[in-house]
Structure formats: structure tokens, C-alpha cells
Scaffold this motif. Structure first.
Motif, PDB file in Angstrom:
ATOM      1  N   PRO A   1      28.726   6.610   1.873  1.00  0.00           N
ATOM      2  CA  PRO A   1      28.223   7.469   0.795  1.00  0.00           C
ATOM      3  C   PRO A   1      28.027   8.893   1.320  1.00  0.00           C
ATOM      4  CG  PRO A   1      27.005   5.400   0.884  1.00  0.00           C
ATOM      5  CD  PRO A   1      27.844   5.464   2.132  1.00  0.00           C
ATOM      6  N   THR A   2      28.542   9.856   0.576  1.00  0.00           N
ATOM      7  CA  THR A   2      28.565  11.237   1.056  1.00  0.00           C
ATOM      8  C   THR A   2      28.204  12.196  -0.061  1.00  0.00           C
ATOM      9  OG1 THR A   2      30.349  10.677   2.604  1.00  0.00           O
ATOM     10  CG2 THR A   2      29.984  13.011   2.146  1.00  0.00           C
ATOM     11  N   ALA A   3      27.246  13.079   0.225  1.00  0.00           N
ATOM     12  CA  ALA A   3      26.973  14.212  -0.670  1.00  0.00           C
ATOM     13  C   ALA A   3      27.751  15.400  -0.108  1.00  0.00           C
ATOM     14  CB  ALA A   3      25.475  14.497  -0.721  1.00  0.00           C
ATOM     15  N   PHE A   4      28.836  15.769  -0.735  1.00  0.00           N
ATOM     16  CA  PHE A   4      29.680  16.853  -0.212  1.00  0.00           C
ATOM     17  C   PHE A   4      29.051  18.219  -0.417  1.00  0.00           C
ATOM     18  CE2 PHE A   4      32.688  13.369  -0.865  1.00  0.00           C
ATOM     19  CZ  PHE A   4      33.384  13.392   0.336  1.00  0.00           C
ATOM     20  N   ASN A   5      28.174  18.339  -1.378  1.00  0.00           N
ATOM     21  CA  ASN A   5      27.411  19.568  -1.611  1.00  0.00           C
ATOM     22  C   ASN A   5      28.312  20.798  -1.745  1.00  0.00           C
ATOM     23  OD1 ASN A   5      24.993  18.143  -1.545  1.00  0.00           O
ATOM     24  ND2 ASN A   5      24.728  18.422   0.664  1.00  0.00           N
ATOM     25  N   GLY A   6      29.389  20.611  -2.490  1.00  0.00           N
ATOM     26  CA  GLY A   6      30.277  21.727  -2.766  1.00  0.00           C
ATOM     27  C   GLY A   6      31.357  21.947  -1.738  1.00  0.00           C
ATOM     28  N   ASP A   7      31.276  21.297  -0.595  1.00  0.00           N
ATOM     29  CA  ASP A   7      32.244  21.506   0.476  1.00  0.00           C
ATOM     30  C   ASP A   7      33.425  20.556   0.315  1.00  0.00           C
ATOM     31  OD1 ASP A   7      33.220  22.758   2.760  1.00  0.00           O
ATOM     32  OD2 ASP A   7      31.291  22.626   3.800  1.00  0.00           O
ATOM     33  N   GLN A   8      34.474  20.797   1.102  1.00  0.00           N
ATOM     34  CA  GLN A   8      35.656  19.944   1.100  1.00  0.00           C
ATOM     35  C   GLN A   8      36.033  19.582   2.521  1.00  0.00           C
ATOM     36  OE1 GLN A   8      38.598  22.197  -1.120  1.00  0.00           O
ATOM     37  NE2 GLN A   8      38.109  21.065  -2.983  1.00  0.00           N
ATOM     38  N   LEU A   9      36.499  18.354   2.697  1.00  0.00           N
ATOM     39  CA  LEU A   9      36.830  17.837   4.014  1.00  0.00           C
ATOM     40  C   LEU A   9      38.207  18.320   4.454  1.00  0.00           C
ATOM     41  CD1 LEU A   9      35.859  16.000   6.308  1.00  0.00           C
ATOM     42  CD2 LEU A   9      36.855  14.062   5.076  1.00  0.00           C
ATOM     43  N   ALA A  10      38.273  18.869   5.653  1.00  0.00           N
ATOM     44  CA  ALA A  10      39.545  19.353   6.202  1.00  0.00           C
ATOM     45  C   ALA A  10      40.204  18.300   7.084  1.00  0.00           C
ATOM     46  CB  ALA A  10      39.326  20.638   7.002  1.00  0.00           C
ATOM     47  N   THR A  11      39.423  17.706   7.998  1.00  0.00           N
ATOM     48  CA  THR A  11      39.979  16.703   8.904  1.00  0.00           C
ATOM     49  C   THR A  11      38.839  15.927   9.559  1.00  0.00           C
ATOM     50  OG1 THR A  11      41.529  16.341  10.738  1.00  0.00           O
ATOM     51  CG2 THR A  11      40.081  18.255  10.896  1.00  0.00           C
ATOM     52  N   MET A  12      39.187  14.894  10.313  1.00  0.00           N
ATOM     53  CA  MET A  12      38.198  14.057  10.994  1.00  0.00           C
ATOM     54  C   MET A  12      38.669  13.768  12.404  1.00  0.00           C
ATOM     55  SD  MET A  12      37.004  10.131  10.111  1.00  0.00           S
ATOM     56  CE  MET A  12      38.389   9.365  10.989  1.00  0.00           C
ATOM     57  N   GLU A  13      37.763  13.901  13.363  1.00  0.00           N
ATOM     58  CA  GLU A  13      38.029  13.500  14.742  1.00  0.00           C
ATOM     59  C   GLU A  13      37.357  12.159  15.017  1.00  0.00           C
ATOM     60  OE1 GLU A  13      38.290  16.596  18.075  1.00  0.00           O
ATOM     61  OE2 GLU A  13      36.796  17.441  16.686  1.00  0.00           O
ATOM     62  N   ALA A  14      37.992  11.368  15.897  1.00  0.00           N
ATOM     63  CA  ALA A  14      37.419  10.080  16.294  1.00  0.00           C
ATOM     64  C   ALA A  14      37.631   9.894  17.793  1.00  0.00           C
ATOM     65  CB  ALA A  14      38.069   8.945  15.521  1.00  0.00           C
ATOM     66  N   VAL A  15      36.507   9.773  18.540  1.00  0.00           N
ATOM     67  CA  VAL A  15      36.586   9.558  19.989  1.00  0.00           C
ATOM     68  C   VAL A  15      35.588   8.466  20.377  1.00  0.00           C
ATOM     69  CG1 VAL A  15      37.320  11.923  20.479  1.00  0.00           C
ATOM     70  CG2 VAL A  15      34.885  11.371  20.472  1.00  0.00           C
ATOM     71  N   TYR A  16      35.931   7.699  21.408  1.00  0.00           N
ATOM     72  CA  TYR A  16      35.004   6.697  21.912  1.00  0.00           C
ATOM     73  C   TYR A  16      33.851   7.377  22.636  1.00  0.00           C
ATOM     74  CZ  TYR A  16      38.536   3.145  20.878  1.00  0.00           C
ATOM     75  OH  TYR A  16      39.430   2.330  20.252  1.00  0.00           O
ATOM     76  N   ALA A  17      32.688   6.757  22.545  1.00  0.00           N
ATOM     77  CA  ALA A  17      31.512   7.322  23.211  1.00  0.00           C
ATOM     78  C   ALA A  17      31.709   7.415  24.705  1.00  0.00           C
ATOM     79  CB  ALA A  17      30.280   6.482  22.881  1.00  0.00           C
ATOM     80  N   ASP A  18      32.507   6.488  25.272  1.00  0.00           N
ATOM     81  CA  ASP A  18      32.735   6.513  26.716  1.00  0.00           C
ATOM     82  C   ASP A  18      34.048   7.197  27.097  1.00  0.00           C
ATOM     83  OD1 ASP A  18      34.406   4.634  25.660  1.00  0.00           O
ATOM     84  OD2 ASP A  18      33.763   2.982  26.970  1.00  0.00           O
ATOM     85  N   GLY A  19      34.626   7.905  26.130  1.00  0.00           N
ATOM     86  CA  GLY A  19      35.821   8.699  26.419  1.00  0.00           C
ATOM     87  C   GLY A  19      37.090   8.125  25.818  1.00  0.00           C
ATOM     88  N   GLY A  20      38.001   9.006  25.419  1.00  0.00           N
ATOM     89  CA  GLY A  20      39.286   8.600  24.868  1.00  0.00           C
ATOM     90  C   GLY A  20      39.317   8.667  23.352  1.00  0.00           C
ATOM     91  N   ASN A  21      40.496   8.864  22.823  1.00  0.00           N
ATOM     92  CA  ASN A  21      40.656   8.973  21.380  1.00  0.00           C
ATOM     93  C   ASN A  21      40.663   7.593  20.735  1.00  0.00           C
ATOM     94  OD1 ASN A  21      40.971  11.780  21.652  1.00  0.00           O
ATOM     95  ND2 ASN A  21      43.166  11.544  22.028  1.00  0.00           N
ATOM     96  N   ALA A  22      40.003   7.498  19.587  1.00  0.00           N
ATOM     97  CA  ALA A  22      39.908   6.226  18.862  1.00  0.00           C
ATOM     98  C   ALA A  22      40.754   6.297  17.602  1.00  0.00           C
ATOM     99  CB  ALA A  22      38.451   5.937  18.508  1.00  0.00           C
TER     100      ALA A  22
END
Length: 574
Positions: A485-506
Motif C-alpha cells: 500500500p502506497t500513498a504517492f502524494n502526487g509523485d510518480q515512480l521512476a525506477t526501483m533498486e533492489a540489493v541484498y543487505a549483505d551485498g549484491g544485486n537482487a
């Protein structure tokens, strides 16, 4: 007739000025369009180069006669004369008519095409020709249904291909020369020994097609025939074998075709390519330069039989609106410079075929203008003002493309230069006072749209947006999908990054931390949510913690933590 055309000209002027969104129905004289004798087409031409030039611009009736198994199977209505009349009146001179024959064809050895299907295809071709349109007719999804098996089933595929085109060619042998035939859509092969063999097989298909059509006589004796590269790709290694085929055929009435869907990372919104930058622009330039140098400069005309952005396959919002408009502006401009005929791929996303109106009039306006002239753009089509704070001046960098800024409008009201905004070279600054006035008392979202009018080309519209930091809520789900659930509050999403907490791309495409829009994540502004589908979790390690960073167009970033344990997923804000 003159009165009707004058009304069309007036409508075009209004469209280009951006004063209103004109539905295609407003440009149609009457149901069914004008009688064939009254429809206008450029004077008949004789050479392949002249024919292809006269076809510019073109439009694909996609996902219709090429749909599997039937015309309406993929959600589009049947093609009507009203649709074709509207397409013509919207400025298009040609249509590409993709047709899939597979499900309307009997078996070996004759592979007969259902007469009713041939009749329907001929009916649509005749209607389009009557409406003053050139028509490019092909074999479409047959390419991945059975033609692709040619490496391992050579004789059977060639026999079916021969039978298919023999029947098509015989049916259309006496059609006027405004009908062109295309051998196969996006040719591809599986089970081959490599591209060397694939080039040989495509040469055999193109040569067989040429022999069949020419051999049926009538207008087919000198009809313009269109031959594709492997995958209709414009890399030099794919262009050169087609040059050899065309040279060997020694026929002046041949044209080449390629498709273009843009620089892949931008076209799909992956790896952080959210903007139409120099690299994305250079890809257009390089592709069109190769096609021009290889074919056009040697007297072989080229049809870009499909163009668009790959992200459109999922959602036209995959690419931010202003960046999308910049892409199509440059695409149209450079195609014009390189003398390429372009045919817009539309599978029902762009022209509403029931209402006969454009779903995004500004996109149509930008594309239509690019057929004849260059339009100015700007560094963005968005100005963000933070809610509850006094706005600051906002500056955009203009790319005039040879045009001069004439006015800035808010609706019908013209802003005052030097007071509401200033221009210094290519820098347009909207004053803080103006932004405060436009956003005062307004909620989150678009509060005003400023239309930048230039002395040439299409306007550039800028949305003034009130926003606050988006808010994501804790959530739980499974690896089959998580809804945040997300309140965008007028903004728009451009992109999303995902990385593991211990390093490396997820997540999928782990060579980049920036995930693919619409594949690894999808925002829904109306429903107030961001969805992470199963495709994302299929590429996330079990018993792992993933840090997500959501990048918004205002410049805001919001972090979110995912924890996966087996098939259970929990998400925590912050």
C-alpha cells in the motif's frame, strides 16, 4: 470536397497548436468515409523509391488480422471502413496490414487457405485502398508458429510457405500497385547451426517469395515487394546479407524493411535508463545511419515497418511521458532526415478503435508534427512544488530545435514574460510567485499545465505538481506476489533498486541494481499500491533480506526492506 478538406486543415491547425484534443471521428466526413472516387491520394508513382516515399507516414493495424486465432481474439474490434477513413484523415498515407494465416489454413500437401479468410483480408485491403491508403500486406505470426522450424523441417516449411504465398499472390495479382507485399514478419529460426545458416534460409524465403509473386503476373509482375533482414534488425551484420539478396534478384521494384523499438534499456526502463539521454539518442542515429548508408544511398528504399517502445507491451506509462515524447520527436526528425518511411506499431494502445480518438492526444501531436518539422522540447515536462513549503524558482533547459519560444499559457491565459517567467538563453525560469499562485490551496497532484508555445512545431506542456514524500506501508505476502500500500502524494515512480543487505544485486537481471519497470515492480496510482510480482521473487534468494530503494520523479527516494523466508515475504517501511 474542397469544403471538407478545408475543415480538415482547420482541425489540423488546432491540433498542432494544442488547443484541444480532436477525436478522429470529428475528421471523418460521414460513416464509411467518402466514396472511393472522392478519396485523395498523391498522384500515382512508378518507382519503388517514389512508392515508398508516398507511403510516409504509415500505421499498423496491429493485433487484429494477425491475432491468433481470429480477428477479434486479442481484444480489438473488426476493422471497419470508418476506422480506415479516420486513419487516413489523421494524416496517415499507408497502413501495414499484419495477417496471420496459420489458423485459417488446411494441411499438406496443398495447405489451402480458408476462402472466407482470404475474402476478409481482401475486403480490408480493398476498403483501405478505397480510402486513399497504400497497404503493406504480409505473413505475420506465421514466422514464430511454423516458419521458424525451417532449419529442422526445411522441405515441409518451404512447401507450406510456397503454397501460402502462391494463394495470396494469385488472389491479389490484379490489385492496384498501391498494395505492397512483405515476405515475412520478423523472420527467426530455431535449431539452426548459427546465423550463417539463418541468413541462407532467409535468402531462400525471400527469393522464393519473389519468384512466386512475380510468376503470378498481372500487377504482381512489377508490384513493390518488401524484404526483411533477419529479425528485421538493423545491425550491420543483418543488413549486409539482405543487400546481397536484393543485388542477386536484380529487380528495381524491391524495398527493404527493418523494425525499431529504441535503445533497449530505455525502451524497457531498466538499469536506470529513465531519461532520453545522449546514449539513447545516439542509438537512433547509429541505426538510421546504417540503414541509410546500406540501402537508401544505394537507391533501395527502406520501410521501418514497426516502431515504438518495448515498454508499451506492458503499459504506455513504463516510460515517463516527457521522456517518451522526446524519443518520438527525435525518432521522427531523424527518420525524415534519412528518408525512411515509418509505420507506427499500434496494437490498440494508441488509437481507440471504438471511439476513433487518440488515447494520448499529445503523443499523436508530437508524432504527427515530426513528419514535417522539428519541435522544441525541454529538460522535463514536470515542475514539482513541495506541499506546505513556499516554492522556489524552477528552471527548465529548453532544446529549441530551431524554434523560438513565443508564449507560455496556463489554459487560455498567457503568462507575462519578465514577470511570471524569464528566458535567459536556453534557460526558462518560472518564478516562485507564479508557482505559488498556481498551487495555492491545491491538493497533491497536477495543479496546472503550462503550455510552451513556439513559432514552429508542437507545444511542450509542463505539469506543475504539488507533492509530498511518498509513504509505503508495512505489508506481508508470498513469493507469488506482494502488494505494498502506497500513498504517492502526487509523485510518480521512476525506477526501483533492489540489493541484498549483505551485498549484491537482487531480483531479475542481477547485472544491475535497477529493476525493469512493469516486470519486477509496477505502480498503480489510482489504487494506491506498488506490486512486486512473482517474477521478482523468483530471482530472490530464500532466507534473504533485500533493501529496496524507490526513486521518484520529484527526486525523492524512499527505502523499504523485504525479508523472504520460504514462500513468505514481509515488507517493512524505512
Amino acid at each position: 470536397m474542397k469544403q471538407r478538406r478545408h475543415s480538415l486543415l482547420a482541425a489540423l491547425v488546432v491540433t498542432l497548436l494544442g488547443l484541444s484534443a480532436i477525436p478522429a471521428t470529428a475528421l471523418t466526413a460521414a460513416p464509411g468515409g467518402a466514396p472511393a472516387a472522392e478519396r485523395e491520394r498523391s498522384p500515382r508513382v512508378s518507382t519503388a523509391e517514389e512508392t515508398v516515399a508516398a507511403m510516409q507516414p504509415g500505421w499498423n493495424v496491429g493485433n487484429t488480422l494477425d491475432a491468433v486465432p481470429d480477428e477479434t481474439s486479442w481484444g480489438n474490434p473488426r476493422i471497419t471502413r470508418e476506422l480506415l477513413a479516420a486513419v487516413h484523415d489523421q494524416g496517415f498515407n499507408s497502413i501495414r496490414l499484419p495477417v496471420t494465416w496459420t489458423d485459417h489454413q488446411g494441411g499438406a500437401p496443398d495447405y489451402p487457405i480458408d476462402p472466407a479468410w482470404l475474402d476478409r483480408v481482401e475486403e480490408v485491403v480493398d476498403m483501405a485502398l478505397d480510402e486513399g491508403l497504400y497497404v503493406l500486406l504480409n505473413t505475420h505470426h506465421d514466422s514464430w508458429q511454423w516458419i521458424l522450424d525451417m532449419p529442422t523441417q526445411h522441405d515441409a516449411v518451404l512447401a507450406r510457405y510456397t503454397a501460402t504465398w502462391t494463394q495470396i499472390a494469385e488472389r491479389f495479382r490484379d490489385a492496384p500497385p498501391e498494395l505492397l507485399l512483405e515476405s515475412v514478419n520478423e523472420p527467426q529460426f530455431r535449431g539452426s547451426t548459427g546465423e550463417a545458416q539463418e541468413f541462407e534460409l532467409l535468402d531462400e524465403l525471400n527469393t522464393t517469395f519473389h519468384s512466386i509473386v512475380r510468376g503470378t503476373g498481372g500487377n504482381n509482375a512489377d508490384r513493390v515487394l518488401v524484404l526483411p533482414t533477419l529479425h528485421t534488425n538493423s545491425e550491420q551484420a543483418r543488413l549486409d546479407p539482405l543487400v546481397d539478396t536484393i543485388a542477386a534478384l536484380d529487380d528495381p521494384n524491391l524495398a527493404a524493411t527493418v523494425h525499431y523499438y529504441g535503445f533497449w534499456p530505455f525502451s524497457t526502463n531498466i538499469a536506470g535508463y529513465t531519461r532520453f539521454n545522449e546514449e539513447v539518442q545516439a542509438d537512433i542515429t547509429a541505426n538510421f545511419d546504417r540503414v541509410y548508408d546500406t540501402f537508401v544511398s544505394q537507391g533501395i528504399p527502406v520501410i521501418v515497418g514497426e516502431y515504438g517502445l518495448l515498454g508499451f507491451d506492458r503499459n504506455v506509462g513504463t516510460i515517463q511521458h516527457g521522456e517518451m515524447l522526446k524519443f518520438f520527436e527525435y525518432f521522427g526528425s531523424y527518420a525524415r532526415q534519412r528518408q525512411l518511411t515509418t509505420m507506427w506499431w499500434d496494437n490498440g494502445q494508441h488509437l481507440d478503435r471504438a471511439a476513433l480518438s487518440w488515447r494520448d492526444p499529445s503523443l499523436y501531436r508530437q508524432i504527427r508534427t515530426s513528419w514535417t518539422t522539428d519541435s522544441a522540447t525541454a529538460s522535463s515536462d514536470q515542475i514539482f512544488v513541495r506541499a506546505g513549503q513556499a516554492p522556489a524558482d524552477a528552471t527548465l533547459t529548453l532544446n529549441p530545435n530551431g524554434n523560438n519560444l513565443a508564449a507560455v499559457l496556463n489554459g487560455s491565459a498567457e503568462l507575462v514574460r519578465g514577470q511570471d517567467y524569464t528566458v535567459n538563453g536556453d534557460q526558462l525560469t518560472v518564478t516562485a510567485a507564479t508557482l505559488a499562485r498556481l498551487t495555492e490551496g491545491q491538493g497533491h497532484g497536477v495543479n496546472a499545465t503550462l503550455s510552451l508555445r513556439f513559432d514552429g512545431g508542437a507545444p511542450w506542456d509542463v505539469n506543475v505538481i504539488t507533492h509530498a514524500t511518498p509513504e509505503l506501508v508495512n505489508a506481508s505476502g508470498t513469493t507469488s506476489g506482494l502488494t505494498i500500500p502506497t500513498a504517492f502524494n502526487g509523485d510518480q515512480l521512476a525506477t526501483m533498486e533492489a540489493v541484498y543487505a549483505d551485498g549484491g544485486n537482487a531480483g531479475p537481471h542481477d547485472w544491475t541494481s535497477y529493476k525493469e519497470f512493469g516486470v519486477a515492480f509496477s505502480p498503480d496510482y489510482g489504487a494506491g499500491r506498488i506490486t512486486l510480482p512473482q517474477a521478482f521473487f523468483d530471482a530472490v534468494d530464500d532466507n534473504s533480506t533485500v533493501r529496496l530503494t524507490f526513486h521518484f520523479w520529484s527526486g525523492e527516494t524512499v527505502t523499504y526492506t523485504l525479508t523472504r523466508s520460504g514462500t513468505t515475504v514481509t515488507g517493512t517501511a524505512g
